[in-house]
Design an enzyme around this catalytic site. Structure first.
Site, PDB file in Angstrom:
ATOM      1  N   ASP A  42       0.852  -1.185   0.000  1.00 23.71           N
ATOM      2  CA  ASP A  42       0.000   0.000   0.000  1.00 23.71           C
ATOM      3  C   ASP A  42       0.887   1.234   0.000  1.00 23.71           C
ATOM      4  O   ASP A  42       2.025   1.198   0.490  1.00 23.71           O
ATOM      5  CB  ASP A  42      -0.925   0.013   1.215  1.00 23.71           C
ATOM      6  CG  ASP A  42      -1.932   1.162   1.152  1.00 23.71           C
ATOM      7  OD1 ASP A  42      -2.610   1.297   0.114  1.00 23.71           O
ATOM      8  OD2 ASP A  42      -2.015   1.927   2.123  1.00 23.71           O
ATOM      9  N   GLU A  92       0.777   5.757   0.472  1.00 28.24           N
ATOM     10  CA  GLU A  92       0.076   7.001   0.726  1.00 28.24           C
ATOM     11  C   GLU A  92       0.741   8.073  -0.127  1.00 28.24           C
ATOM     12  O   GLU A  92       1.948   8.004  -0.406  1.00 28.24           O
ATOM     13  CB  GLU A  92       0.112   7.382   2.201  1.00 28.24           C
ATOM     14  CG  GLU A  92      -0.527   6.366   3.141  1.00 28.24           C
ATOM     15  CD  GLU A  92      -2.006   6.120   2.894  1.00 28.24           C
ATOM     16  OE1 GLU A  92      -2.648   6.983   2.255  1.00 28.24           O
ATOM     17  OE2 GLU A  92      -2.509   5.089   3.356  1.00 28.24           O
ATOM     18  N   GLU A 110      -6.813  17.667   1.603  1.00 29.96           N
ATOM     19  CA  GLU A 110      -7.727  16.512   1.546  1.00 29.96           C
ATOM     20  C   GLU A 110      -6.981  15.215   1.805  1.00 29.96           C
ATOM     21  O   GLU A 110      -7.507  14.298   2.445  1.00 29.96           O
ATOM     22  CB  GLU A 110      -8.432  16.455   0.189  1.00 29.96           C
ATOM     23  CG  GLU A 110      -9.391  17.597  -0.078  1.00 29.96           C
ATOM     24  CD  GLU A 110      -8.698  18.840  -0.618  1.00 29.96           C
ATOM     25  OE1 GLU A 110      -7.447  18.871  -0.657  1.00 29.96           O
ATOM     26  OE2 GLU A 110      -9.414  19.779  -1.005  1.00 29.96           O
ATOM     27  N   HIS A 159      -4.807  10.473   5.558  1.00 38.05           N
ATOM     28  CA  HIS A 159      -3.728   9.684   6.153  1.00 38.05           C
ATOM     29  C   HIS A 159      -3.045  10.352   7.346  1.00 38.05           C
ATOM     30  O   HIS A 159      -2.302   9.699   8.081  1.00 38.05           O
ATOM     31  CB  HIS A 159      -2.675   9.297   5.112  1.00 38.05           C
ATOM     32  CG  HIS A 159      -2.183  10.430   4.266  1.00 38.05           C
ATOM     33  ND1 HIS A 159      -1.573  11.550   4.777  1.00 38.05           N
ATOM     34  CD2 HIS A 159      -2.194  10.593   2.912  1.00 38.05           C
ATOM     35  CE1 HIS A 159      -1.223  12.347   3.795  1.00 38.05           C
ATOM     36  NE2 HIS A 159      -1.602  11.807   2.638  1.00 38.05           N
ATOM     37  N   HIS A 216      -5.761   6.294   7.440  1.00 37.14           N
ATOM     38  CA  HIS A 216      -5.056   5.410   6.530  1.00 37.14           C
ATOM     39  C   HIS A 216      -3.563   5.476   6.829  1.00 37.14           C
ATOM     40  O   HIS A 216      -3.014   6.535   7.095  1.00 37.14           O
ATOM     41  CB  HIS A 216      -5.292   5.829   5.073  1.00 37.14           C
ATOM     42  CG  HIS A 216      -6.674   5.550   4.597  1.00 37.14           C
ATOM     43  ND1 HIS A 216      -6.969   4.534   3.717  1.00 37.14           N
ATOM     44  CD2 HIS A 216      -7.854   6.150   4.884  1.00 37.14           C
ATOM     45  CE1 HIS A 216      -8.269   4.537   3.472  1.00 37.14           C
ATOM     46  NE2 HIS A 216      -8.827   5.510   4.176  1.00 37.14           N
ATOM     47  N   ASP A 276      -2.377  -0.597   6.709  1.00 40.15           N
ATOM     48  CA  ASP A 276      -3.329  -1.045   5.695  1.00 40.15           C
ATOM     49  C   ASP A 276      -2.835  -2.308   4.994  1.00 40.15           C
ATOM     50  O   ASP A 276      -3.636  -3.175   4.626  1.00 40.15           O
ATOM     51  CB  ASP A 276      -3.584   0.057   4.672  1.00 40.15           C
ATOM     52  CG  ASP A 276      -4.519   1.134   5.202  1.00 40.15           C
ATOM     53  OD1 ASP A 276      -4.947   1.022   6.364  1.00 40.15           O
ATOM     54  OD2 ASP A 276      -4.820   2.088   4.457  1.00 40.15           O
TER      55      ASP A 276
END
Length: 235
Positions: A9, A11, A54, A59, A155, A160
């Site tokens: 994963d 970010e 945003e 995260h 997140h 994750d």
């Protein structure tokens, strides 16, 4: 033959690498033959640009936090060597792979596209095939497969990935984990693949033994069933 899978994963600073957005966190956990090895890869990256508000709301990673973190070119080779040849397990794979390919391409060091050195399994596509018409984001899948995601208030790439590994094993029918704690015990495997033991404090089962007359009647019945020799139960 060993099957190596990397649950991955990322970010990012925003949603579109074509708009100049960059990776700020990479989290990976390794599965060998469906077993978590503990050989994880985790790094925060200075994107050399501002993170959209945003994205921070999603995260929680701030520009200030990343100022002293390494640049992607400082971790690129280690990351490439870690995932090379593995099957990548990613939820909504085009998003993460798109950012990875963009980061490697920006280095101009001859790194190939991800699909050239890794297979990619998209668990979002898998979930939509298994559960058409239902929500299939990671939180929904955790509820469906009884995966504990209580720590997931924001997140995070490594967290994750760890959660997705449990979800993937649950979706593909494998045992997720052993829960041997005495406070929550059962001898059954639940829908999430968790195995629990029977409580040591449970009431003892009542043992009912056959009487002499019942044993004699049983022996006579076996003789009727097999007149030509011993039955399997008599051997």
């Amino acid at each position: 033959m060993l099957k190596r899978q990397i649950v991955l994963d990322t970010e990012t600073t925003g949603i579109d690498p074509k708009a100049g957005h960059r990776i700020i966190e990479i989290g990976c956990v390794e599965l060998i033959n469906r077993r978590l090895t503990g050989n994880n890869f985790h790094v925060y990256i200075n994107p050399q640009r501002e993170i959209e508000e945003e994205a921070i709301d999603v995260h929680g990673i701030t520009n200030e936090f990343l100022r002293d973190k390494p640049l992607f070119n400082q971790v690129a080779q280690e990351f490439f060597d870690y995932i090379k040849g593995a099957e990548l397990v990613i939820h909504n794979a085009p998003f993460d792979v798109g950012f990875m390919d963009n980061e490697f391409a920006m280095l101009n060091q001859g790194f190939p596209a991800t699909h050239e050195y890794c297979q990619v399994l998209d668990t979002l596509v898998m979930a939509r095939n298994l559960h058409p018409g239902q929500k299939n984001n990671l939180d929904a899948l955790c509820r469906r497969y009884d995966i504990d995601n209580s720590k997931r208030t924001l997140h995070g790439a490594l967290l994750d990935s760890e959660i997705l590994a449990d979800v993937y094993l649950g979706m593909t029918g494998g045992q997720v984990k052993l829960n041997l704690a005495s406070g929550n015990e059962s001898n059954e495997q639940d829908d999430g693949g968790n195995i629990r033991r029977l409580s040591s404090n449970r009431p003892k089962l009542r043992v009912v033994r056959a009487s002499a007359e019942e044993l004699q009647a049983h022996e006579a019945r076996l003789q009727v069933v097999n007149k030509d020799g011993d039955t399997l139960w008599q051997k």
